[in-house]
Design a protein around this motif. Structure first.
Motif, PDB file in Angstrom:
ATOM      1  N   ALA A  67       1.637   3.256   2.016  1.00 24.21           N
ATOM      2  CA  ALA A  67       0.829   4.327   1.224  1.00 24.21           C
ATOM      3  C   ALA A  67       0.458   5.437   2.220  1.00 24.21           C
ATOM      4  O   ALA A  67       0.343   5.555   3.425  1.00 24.21           O
ATOM      5  CB  ALA A  67      -0.408   3.715   0.585  1.00 24.21           C
ATOM      6  N   GLU A  68       0.438   6.602   1.556  1.00 24.64           N
ATOM      7  CA  GLU A  68      -0.108   7.935   2.342  1.00 24.64           C
ATOM      8  C   GLU A  68      -0.914   8.778   1.520  1.00 24.64           C
ATOM      9  O   GLU A  68      -0.792   8.765   0.447  1.00 24.64           O
ATOM     10  CB  GLU A  68       1.275   8.565   2.949  1.00 24.64           C
ATOM     11  N   ARG A  69      -1.899   9.490   2.312  1.00 28.80           N
ATOM     12  CA  ARG A  69      -2.578  10.434   1.551  1.00 28.80           C
ATOM     13  C   ARG A  69      -2.660  11.572   2.479  1.00 28.80           C
ATOM     14  O   ARG A  69      -3.550  12.069   3.256  1.00 28.80           O
ATOM     15  CB  ARG A  69      -3.953   9.989   1.506  1.00 28.80           C
ATOM     16  N   LEU A  70      -1.563  12.312   2.627  1.00 25.34           N
ATOM     17  CA  LEU A  70      -1.297  13.491   3.214  1.00 25.34           C
ATOM     18  C   LEU A  70      -2.456  14.551   3.108  1.00 25.34           C
ATOM     19  O   LEU A  70      -2.666  14.913   1.788  1.00 25.34           O
ATOM     20  CB  LEU A  70      -0.039  14.102   3.177  1.00 25.34           C
ATOM     21  N   LYS A  71      -3.124  15.226   3.775  1.00 29.93           N
ATOM     22  CA  LYS A  71      -4.178  16.402   3.541  1.00 29.93           C
ATOM     23  C   LYS A  71      -5.329  15.948   2.627  1.00 29.93           C
ATOM     24  O   LYS A  71      -6.267  16.624   2.429  1.00 29.93           O
ATOM     25  CB  LYS A  71      -3.487  17.475   2.705  1.00 29.93           C
ATOM     26  N   GLY A  72      -5.521  14.584   2.717  1.00 31.85           N
ATOM     27  CA  GLY A  72      -6.575  14.072   1.952  1.00 31.85           C
ATOM     28  C   GLY A  72      -7.062  14.334   0.523  1.00 31.85           C
ATOM     29  O   GLY A  72      -7.986  14.175   0.152  1.00 31.85           O
ATOM     30  N   VAL A  73      -5.775  14.699  -0.182  1.00 32.77           N
ATOM     31  CA  VAL A  73      -5.659  14.710  -1.552  1.00 32.77           C
ATOM     32  C   VAL A  73      -5.138  13.956  -2.244  1.00 32.77           C
ATOM     33  O   VAL A  73      -5.625  12.721  -2.596  1.00 32.77           O
ATOM     34  CB  VAL A  73      -5.490  16.304  -1.930  1.00 32.77           C
ATOM     35  N   ASP A  74      -3.655  14.460  -2.888  1.00 33.87           N
ATOM     36  CA  ASP A  74      -2.809  13.506  -3.307  1.00 33.87           C
ATOM     37  C   ASP A  74      -2.531  12.092  -2.310  1.00 33.87           C
ATOM     38  O   ASP A  74      -2.582  12.230  -1.127  1.00 33.87           O
ATOM     39  CB  ASP A  74      -1.517  14.321  -3.572  1.00 33.87           C
ATOM     40  N   SER A  75      -1.940  11.125  -3.216  1.00 33.46           N
ATOM     41  CA  SER A  75      -1.593   9.881  -2.517  1.00 33.46           C
ATOM     42  C   SER A  75      -0.381   9.579  -3.128  1.00 33.46           C
ATOM     43  O   SER A  75      -0.146   9.564  -4.374  1.00 33.46           O
ATOM     44  CB  SER A  75      -2.707   8.952  -2.714  1.00 33.46           C
ATOM     45  N   THR A  76       0.272   8.812  -2.354  1.00 39.15           N
ATOM     46  CA  THR A  76       1.489   8.078  -2.982  1.00 39.15           C
ATOM     47  C   THR A  76       1.413   6.738  -2.723  1.00 39.15           C
ATOM     48  O   THR A  76       1.356   6.236  -1.383  1.00 39.15           O
ATOM     49  CB  THR A  76       2.895   8.746  -2.274  1.00 39.15           C
ATOM     50  N   LEU A  77       1.878   5.713  -3.313  1.00 37.68           N
ATOM     51  CA  LEU A  77       2.200   4.392  -2.965  1.00 37.68           C
ATOM     52  C   LEU A  77       3.485   4.004  -2.985  1.00 37.68           C
ATOM     53  O   LEU A  77       4.172   4.362  -4.266  1.00 37.68           O
ATOM     54  CB  LEU A  77       1.223   3.563  -3.910  1.00 37.68           C
ATOM     55  N   LYS A  78       4.087   3.290  -2.379  1.00 41.18           N
ATOM     56  CA  LYS A  78       5.528   3.178  -2.197  1.00 41.18           C
ATOM     57  C   LYS A  78       5.761   1.596  -2.090  1.00 41.18           C
ATOM     58  O   LYS A  78       5.109   1.060  -1.334  1.00 41.18           O
ATOM     59  CB  LYS A  78       6.284   3.993  -1.002  1.00 41.18           C
ATOM     60  N   ILE A  79       6.958   0.893  -2.904  1.00 40.46           N
ATOM     61  CA  ILE A  79       7.273  -0.438  -2.546  1.00 40.46           C
ATOM     62  C   ILE A  79       8.609  -0.367  -2.303  1.00 40.46           C
ATOM     63  O   ILE A  79       9.423   0.448  -3.017  1.00 40.46           O
ATOM     64  CB  ILE A  79       6.730  -0.937  -3.939  1.00 40.46           C
ATOM     65  N   GLN A  80       8.961  -1.128  -1.264  1.00 42.09           N
ATOM     66  CA  GLN A  80      10.580  -1.028  -1.103  1.00 42.09           C
ATOM     67  C   GLN A  80      10.720  -2.137   0.053  1.00 42.09           C
ATOM     68  O   GLN A  80      10.214  -2.261   1.071  1.00 42.09           O
ATOM     69  CB  GLN A  80      10.851   0.538  -0.289  1.00 42.09           C
ATOM     70  N   PRO A  81      11.426  -3.335  -0.344  1.00 39.38           N
ATOM     71  CA  PRO A  81      12.365  -3.329  -1.816  1.00 39.38           C
ATOM     72  C   PRO A  81      11.276  -3.837  -2.838  1.00 39.38           C
ATOM     73  O   PRO A  81      10.304  -4.927  -2.233  1.00 39.38           O
ATOM     74  CB  PRO A  81      13.472  -4.176  -1.598  1.00 39.38           C
ATOM     75  N   ALA A  82      11.520  -3.717  -3.854  1.00 39.19           N
ATOM     76  CA  ALA A  82      10.550  -4.343  -4.952  1.00 39.19           C
ATOM     77  C   ALA A  82      10.979  -5.742  -5.446  1.00 39.19           C
ATOM     78  O   ALA A  82      12.142  -6.074  -5.278  1.00 39.19           O
ATOM     79  CB  ALA A  82      10.601  -3.432  -6.288  1.00 39.19           C
ATOM     80  N   GLU A  83       9.926  -6.677  -5.464  1.00 33.81           N
ATOM     81  CA  GLU A  83      10.409  -8.087  -5.898  1.00 33.81           C
ATOM     82  C   GLU A  83       9.825  -8.450  -7.323  1.00 33.81           C
ATOM     83  O   GLU A  83       8.989  -7.607  -7.789  1.00 33.81           O
ATOM     84  CB  GLU A  83       9.763  -8.969  -4.894  1.00 33.81           C
ATOM     85  N   LEU A  84      10.313  -9.428  -7.803  1.00 39.48           N
ATOM     86  CA  LEU A  84       9.918  -9.727  -9.366  1.00 39.48           C
ATOM     87  C   LEU A  84       8.391  -9.709  -9.380  1.00 39.48           C
ATOM     88  O   LEU A  84       7.823  -9.334 -10.448  1.00 39.48           O
ATOM     89  CB  LEU A  84      10.520 -10.879  -9.620  1.00 39.48           C
ATOM     90  N   GLY A  85       7.784 -10.341  -8.414  1.00 41.24           N
ATOM     91  CA  GLY A  85       6.173 -10.450  -8.228  1.00 41.24           C
ATOM     92  C   GLY A  85       5.620  -9.204  -8.384  1.00 41.24           C
ATOM     93  O   GLY A  85       4.198  -9.352  -8.723  1.00 41.24           O
ATOM     94  N   ASP A  86       6.086  -8.356  -8.150  1.00 43.48           N
ATOM     95  CA  ASP A  86       5.335  -6.920  -8.149  1.00 43.48           C
ATOM     96  C   ASP A  86       5.100  -6.286  -9.206  1.00 43.48           C
ATOM     97  O   ASP A  86       4.477  -5.354  -9.563  1.00 43.48           O
ATOM     98  CB  ASP A  86       6.351  -6.010  -7.316  1.00 43.48           C
ATOM     99  N   SER A  87       5.628  -6.754 -10.544  1.00 46.33           N
ATOM    100  CA  SER A  87       5.274  -6.532 -11.928  1.00 46.33           C
ATOM    101  C   SER A  87       4.034  -6.401 -12.213  1.00 46.33           C
ATOM    102  O   SER A  87       3.377  -7.575 -11.878  1.00 46.33           O
ATOM    103  CB  SER A  87       6.142  -7.170 -12.738  1.00 46.33           C
TER     104      SER A  87
END
Lengths: 115, 111
Positions: A67-87
């Motif tokens: 995850a990242e929150r550049l500039k303290g506003v927007d944020s992005t959460l990333k999953i790589q690689p996704a697994e079945l249990g991430d549903s």
């Protein structure tokens, strides 16, 4: 006043593919949270930001989640690689910092289905 | 891990009846909050009660807190079909900003 905005609302991917979720918190809220909610369960905290600093990422599976929150506003959460249990539904929330204000404001969530 | 546990897991009532949901938790708290979640939507904050408070009202909602029993209850009076949703308690522990949610009560209000 706009609420917490998340995108995409729905995402279907095959296992081992990457996926990213975006969150724009309420203006002026310096605390941002990512929660994961499995079906029939309550939300579980993945990571909490104070401004751009991740102050609690103890529940984030760091081998595949970032995850990242550049500039303290927007944020992005990333999953790589996704697994079945991430549903699950990935919820973003924001709040004002401070002991007295405990209320969280949630977005609509991003529902992830991993096939 | 989840700190709060709601009871019952599911509740079905007739419109106009009162609905009571209970929440138990394990450790000392700073405050306890209740949230509502409509199907497929995000959570919405309903009410917050601090550890030094015993009862709080907001419209048709009444929340009680018993710190000696580590439990809280949410009462919705004169329920409406629009109250159909899942209700979650969430606890904020002392000296922590972390808010930990329970597993929720699914309320169905039949018209």
């Amino acid at each position: 006043e706009a609420g917490v905005v998340q995108s995409p609302r729905y995402k279907i991917i095959e296992k081992k593919q990457p996926v990213a979720f975006w969150c724009n918190p309420i203006s002026g809220h310096n605390t941002l949270y990512w929660y994961r909610q499995n079906l029939g369960q309550g939300p579980e905290l993945l990571i909490r930001y104070e401004n751009e600093e991740a102050v609690d990422d103890s529940q984030l599976p760091k081998d595949r989640f970032s995850a990242e929150r550049l500039k303290g506003v927007d944020s992005t959460l990333k999953i790589q690689p996704a697994e079945l249990g991430d549903s699950a539904v990935y919820l973003c929330a924001s709040s004002l910092a401070g002991e007295d204000t405990g209320e969280l404001f949630f977005g609509e969530g991003s529902r992830l289905t991993v096939l | 891990s989840q700190q709060g546990e709601e009871d019952p897991q599911a509740l079905s009532i007739q419109e106009g009846e009162n609905a009571t949901m209970n929440c138990s938790y394990k450790t000392s708290i700073n405050n306890l909050q209740w949230y509502r979640q409509n199907s497929g939507r995000g959570l919405v904050h309903l009410i917050l009660i601090r550890s030094n408070e015993r009862e709080k009202h907001s419209g048709r909602l009444r929340v009680t807190l018993d710190t000696s029993k580590k439990s809280s209850s949410l009462l919705i009076t004169a329920s409406r079909a629009a109250d159909t949703a899942s209700y979650f308690c969430a606890t904020r522990m002392d000296s922590s900003y972390k808010l930990i949610f329970g597993s929720g009560t699914r309320l169905l209000v039949r018209p």
